[in-house]
Design a protein around this motif. Structure first.
Motif, PDB file in Angstrom:
ATOM      1  N   PHE A  62       1.662  -1.354  -0.011  1.00 39.35           N
ATOM      2  CA  PHE A  62       0.053  -0.270   0.018  1.00 39.35           C
ATOM      3  C   PHE A  62       0.954   0.858   0.197  1.00 39.35           C
ATOM      4  O   PHE A  62       0.555   2.280  -0.875  1.00 39.35           O
ATOM      5  N   THR A  63       1.747   0.966   0.871  1.00 35.99           N
ATOM      6  CA  THR A  63       2.738   2.182   1.031  1.00 35.99           C
ATOM      7  C   THR A  63       3.448   2.782  -0.264  1.00 35.99           C
ATOM      8  O   THR A  63       3.586   3.818  -1.252  1.00 35.99           O
ATOM      9  N   ILE A  64       4.089   1.488  -1.604  1.00 34.03           N
ATOM     10  CA  ILE A  64       4.314   1.357  -2.268  1.00 34.03           C
ATOM     11  C   ILE A  64       3.613   2.145  -3.353  1.00 34.03           C
ATOM     12  O   ILE A  64       4.289   2.672  -4.016  1.00 34.03           O
ATOM     13  N   SER A  65       2.552   1.735  -3.582  1.00 35.86           N
ATOM     14  CA  SER A  65       1.418   2.021  -4.402  1.00 35.86           C
ATOM     15  C   SER A  65       1.203   3.300  -3.825  1.00 35.86           C
ATOM     16  O   SER A  65       0.550   4.482  -5.236  1.00 35.86           O
ATOM     17  N   ILE A  66       1.212   4.010  -3.214  1.00 38.84           N
ATOM     18  CA  ILE A  66       1.080   5.738  -2.809  1.00 38.84           C
ATOM     19  C   ILE A  66       1.842   6.228  -3.692  1.00 38.84           C
ATOM     20  O   ILE A  66       2.245   8.084  -4.204  1.00 38.84           O
ATOM     21  N   LEU A  67       3.587   5.836  -3.273  1.00 44.06           N
ATOM     22  CA  LEU A  67       4.023   6.821  -3.578  1.00 44.06           C
ATOM     23  C   LEU A  67       3.571   6.640  -5.297  1.00 44.06           C
ATOM     24  O   LEU A  67       4.723   7.711  -5.803  1.00 44.06           O
TER      25      LEU A  67
END
Length: 95
Positions: free
Chosen positions: A8-13
């Protein structure tokens, strides 16, 4: 659970990077939508969709690599079993 948070964090970045690459202000709002409000709606919806797409892409890629690893392990196990079978002495066979 930790892997989902990382995805999820990589997706947001990745979505933030995509958002910054498509920032409309260099175009002076020459294209649809021309109002500032509609641009914000356009980018919020696009950002949410981008997060979803990147998240699904990461999950699918991980699943594909897991399946590939399982397939390689099965192939290696089958090759090892076949090697053991061929290395057994021929007991009881007439020469």
């Amino acid at each position: 659970m930790a892997q989902r948070l990382i995805d999820f964090t990589i997706s947001i970045l990745a979505s933030i990077v995509s958002f910054l690459l498509s920032w409309p202000y260099f175009r002076n709002f020459e294209y649809w939508p021309e109002s500032h409000t509609m641009w914000w709606v356009y980018f919020v919806v696009g950002f949410v969709l981008a997060v979803y797409v990147f998240y699904v892409l990461l999950r699918i890629t991980r699943t594909l690599f897991e399946h590939d690893g399982l397939d390689r392990a099965e192939t290696a196990a089958a090759a090892a079993a076949q090697a053991r079978e061929s290395a057994k002495p021929d007991v009881g066979r007439p020469s």
